[in-house]
Motif scaffolding. Sequence first.
Motif, PDB file in Angstrom:
ATOM      1  N   UNK A   1      18.381  -1.465  -2.294  1.00 41.30           N
ATOM      2  CA  UNK A   1      17.724  -0.398  -2.812  1.00 41.30           C
ATOM      3  C   UNK A   1      16.127  -0.685  -2.631  1.00 41.30           C
ATOM      4  N   UNK A   2      16.108  -1.152  -0.689  1.00 40.93           N
ATOM      5  CA  UNK A   2      14.772  -0.931  -0.521  1.00 40.93           C
ATOM      6  C   UNK A   2      14.948   0.433   0.210  1.00 40.93           C
ATOM      7  N   UNK A   3      16.705   0.279   0.451  1.00 43.68           N
ATOM      8  CA  UNK A   3      17.271   1.701   1.404  1.00 43.68           C
ATOM      9  C   UNK A   3      16.782   3.231   0.306  1.00 43.68           C
ATOM     10  N   UNK A   4      17.025   2.975  -1.302  1.00 46.55           N
ATOM     11  CA  UNK A   4      16.748   4.001  -2.028  1.00 46.55           C
ATOM     12  C   UNK A   4      15.718   3.883  -2.351  1.00 46.55           C
ATOM     13  N   UNK A   5      14.720   3.248  -1.794  1.00 48.03           N
ATOM     14  CA  UNK A   5      13.047   3.870  -1.222  1.00 48.03           C
ATOM     15  C   UNK A   5      13.074   4.714  -0.757  1.00 48.03           C
ATOM     16  N   UNK A   6      13.116   4.537  -0.002  1.00 48.15           N
ATOM     17  CA  UNK A   6      13.110   5.310   1.133  1.00 48.15           C
ATOM     18  C   UNK A   6      13.748   6.567   1.843  1.00 48.15           C
TER      19      UNK A   6
ATOM     20  N   UNK B   1      12.221   0.111   8.754  1.00 47.71           N
ATOM     21  CA  UNK B   1      13.348   0.428   9.545  1.00 47.71           C
ATOM     22  C   UNK B   1      13.996   1.197   8.615  1.00 47.71           C
ATOM     23  N   UNK B   2      14.261   1.729   7.370  1.00 49.17           N
ATOM     24  CA  UNK B   2      15.502   2.620   7.022  1.00 49.17           C
ATOM     25  C   UNK B   2      14.993   3.427   6.671  1.00 49.17           C
ATOM     26  N   UNK B   3      13.346   3.237   6.858  1.00 43.90           N
ATOM     27  CA  UNK B   3      12.191   4.362   7.015  1.00 43.90           C
ATOM     28  C   UNK B   3      12.311   5.647   8.002  1.00 43.90           C
ATOM     29  N   UNK B   4      12.300   4.645   9.078  1.00 47.10           N
ATOM     30  CA  UNK B   4      12.409   4.950  10.398  1.00 47.10           C
ATOM     31  C   UNK B   4      13.996   6.387  10.370  1.00 47.10           C
TER      32      UNK B   4
ATOM     33  N   UNK C   1       0.841  -1.356  -0.458  1.00 44.29           N
ATOM     34  CA  UNK C   1      -0.123   0.319  -0.398  1.00 44.29           C
ATOM     35  C   UNK C   1       0.552   0.949   0.200  1.00 44.29           C
ATOM     36  N   UNK C   2       2.255   1.206  -0.619  1.00 46.32           N
ATOM     37  CA  UNK C   2       2.977   2.290  -0.072  1.00 46.32           C
ATOM     38  C   UNK C   2       3.614   2.622  -1.602  1.00 46.32           C
ATOM     39  N   UNK C   3       3.373   4.170  -1.503  1.00 50.40           N
ATOM     40  CA  UNK C   3       3.876   5.280  -3.196  1.00 50.40           C
ATOM     41  C   UNK C   3       4.383   4.171  -3.940  1.00 50.40           C
ATOM     42  N   UNK C   4       4.996   3.855  -3.473  1.00 47.24           N
ATOM     43  CA  UNK C   4       6.908   2.492  -4.234  1.00 47.24           C
ATOM     44  C   UNK C   4       6.357   0.791  -4.205  1.00 47.24           C
ATOM     45  N   UNK C   5       5.228   0.802  -4.183  1.00 50.94           N
ATOM     46  CA  UNK C   5       5.123  -0.776  -4.144  1.00 50.94           C
ATOM     47  C   UNK C   5       5.040  -1.365  -5.693  1.00 50.94           C
ATOM     48  N   UNK C   6       4.958  -0.707  -6.180  1.00 53.36           N
ATOM     49  CA  UNK C   6       5.189  -1.424  -7.802  1.00 53.36           C
ATOM     50  C   UNK C   6       6.839  -1.116  -7.669  1.00 53.36           C
ATOM     51  N   UNK C   7       7.638  -0.690  -6.969  1.00 52.62           N
ATOM     52  CA  UNK C   7       8.915  -0.879  -7.595  1.00 52.62           C
ATOM     53  C   UNK C   7       9.335  -2.379  -6.772  1.00 52.62           C
ATOM     54  N   UNK C   8       8.934  -2.659  -4.873  1.00 51.75           N
ATOM     55  CA  UNK C   8       8.823  -3.320  -4.040  1.00 51.75           C
ATOM     56  C   UNK C   8       8.994  -4.517  -4.928  1.00 51.75           C
ATOM     57  N   UNK C   9       7.892  -4.425  -5.729  1.00 54.20           N
ATOM     58  CA  UNK C   9       7.393  -5.645  -6.098  1.00 54.20           C
ATOM     59  C   UNK C   9       8.321  -6.276  -6.995  1.00 54.20           C
TER      60      UNK C   9
ATOM     61  N   UNK D   1       8.923 -11.747   1.531  1.00 59.86           N
ATOM     62  CA  UNK D   1       8.475 -10.474   1.507  1.00 59.86           C
ATOM     63  C   UNK D   1       7.675  -9.823   3.278  1.00 59.86           C
ATOM     64  N   UNK D   2       8.062 -10.681   4.480  1.00 60.98           N
ATOM     65  CA  UNK D   2       7.528  -9.917   6.034  1.00 60.98           C
ATOM     66  C   UNK D   2       9.334  -9.708   5.557  1.00 60.98           C
ATOM     67  N   UNK D   3      10.608  -9.898   5.526  1.00 59.62           N
ATOM     68  CA  UNK D   3      11.776  -9.835   5.585  1.00 59.62           C
ATOM     69  C   UNK D   3      12.457  -7.908   4.600  1.00 59.62           C
ATOM     70  N   UNK D   4      11.448  -8.138   3.639  1.00 55.71           N
ATOM     71  CA  UNK D   4      11.589  -6.373   3.012  1.00 55.71           C
ATOM     72  C   UNK D   4      10.900  -5.607   3.427  1.00 55.71           C
ATOM     73  N   UNK D   5       9.562  -6.350   3.809  1.00 55.28           N
ATOM     74  CA  UNK D   5       8.705  -5.505   4.411  1.00 55.28           C
ATOM     75  C   UNK D   5       9.168  -4.124   5.746  1.00 55.28           C
ATOM     76  N   UNK D   6       9.595  -5.396   6.684  1.00 54.94           N
ATOM     77  CA  UNK D   6       9.817  -4.995   7.770  1.00 54.94           C
ATOM     78  C   UNK D   6      10.705  -4.252   7.703  1.00 54.94           C
ATOM     79  N   UNK D   7      11.854  -4.484   6.823  1.00 54.65           N
ATOM     80  CA  UNK D   7      13.173  -3.486   6.767  1.00 54.65           C
ATOM     81  C   UNK D   7      12.598  -2.663   6.285  1.00 54.65           C
ATOM     82  N   UNK D   8      12.101  -2.323   5.194  1.00 57.48           N
ATOM     83  CA  UNK D   8      11.727  -0.946   4.363  1.00 57.48           C
ATOM     84  C   UNK D   8      11.025  -0.155   5.772  1.00 57.48           C
TER      85      UNK D   8
END
Length: 445
Positions: free
Chosen positions: A407-412, A367-370, A326-334, A358-365
């Motif tokens: 890559x997740x860090x870039x998105x955040x 973390x990097x956002x925080x 549901x985040x703005x970069x859902x397509x990029x994470x996918x 999926x869970x690890x990517x979701x959680x770490x996203x």
Amino acid sequence: MSAAEDLIRHYDALQSRWKVSDRIADYARLVVPTGNSVEAFHRWFHLKEAYSHQLLARLLKDADWVPDGQFAILDPFSGSGTTLVSALSISEEYAVIPRVLGIERNPFLREVGHAKAAGMQQGPTLARRVRAALPGLELLYQKAQETAWSTPSATLNNRKFFTAEHLQSILALRIAIEQIDNGAVVSLLRVCLAASVEAAGKLRRDGRALRHQPRWEPKHPKAVFDANVTRVLEDLDSRAESMSSRGAINVLGDARAAHLHAGRRKFDWIVFSPPYPNNIDYTEVYKTEAWALGLWDDPAAMRAQRLSTIRSHPSVRFPELYTYVQCPYADEVGALLDPLLNAIPDDRYRRGRLQIVKGYADDMLRVFDACRRVINANGRLAYVVGNSVHGTKEGSFVIAADLVLARIAELTGWKVEEIRVARKLSRRSFDSEHLRESVVILRPA
């Protein structure tokens, strides 16, 4: 093209986005706990999964960064407190004011890091308080030995692992310590007790799980505890009175909400090593110490602890909830995860592995956002992570955590400055350039 070949191409394309350096000569010994078992304060409890107490200084050196006036650092996965203690040492070396925050989800490890940081900051003052408490502790222990104590831990109650005498001694020590009227002393002595548990039984922490060692000759818990207290007092006494300071705290919390624990404070450096997506459940690995300290009341509490951790393991079935969709970069994470998800073999482990990815990517996203919210404009973030192989030889695939997290860090809102390859890893006959452990350096974009 097979799914496995597509995954390798995907990793190669990701890697081409950033600077990747071979820094094995510099970092191989720093991403493992080199020297921690003999270094003052770090040696109070040996965490096999820790990195070296020398890593932080090396990161600063490579960045040509010198603390000036104040040194603000955050470790949202503080573990046994390696970053906290190292940061306090560095602040003393440069005569600057430290502001160090550690966040740890595991209550046992949080207590270890808290005690180490308190010892560094209180030094001889705390040593005097410990010595003053020891005669009373001995009396309380002898009295506690007269009562038969129990624990809900099946592991501690298993006579293959712990004799009745040794279990009674462990529990009597805990009861005695809890009756001391000084919080800092209690915390320190509880860590000394926890550091006695492995030697008192026939279970060895090998970094991945608890292994039964039937040929071990366990030592008496009280004897190990007394030796640990002596070692701790030596370290406290080594601190000059002038070294005693304040500025480091270690809180029980969640790295996914690091910005809430930090408040409005900004940090010069954020340094951490998250759980790797390699199926290791650290609640399980350190459960004997947690049970010995009475941190859980029943197995349900231990399960709740598991469910509160980063989704890096399938020890429990986590809820199928993924905020990234549901985040703005859902397509990029996918697009980042799809090649990895497609490479997972269709076998009985597939569901658990899908949840890990999926869970690890979701959680770490999260973390990097925080972390992005609490970094100074010219600050840096460094994370240490290892990639891992999953599946059998025919269906093996690598979770390249260093690249996925970058890559997740870039998105955040982060810019990847460099991926420093620290160690090449091996897995039987499996070989891949992506099977490695890396130190990744980020800047705020």
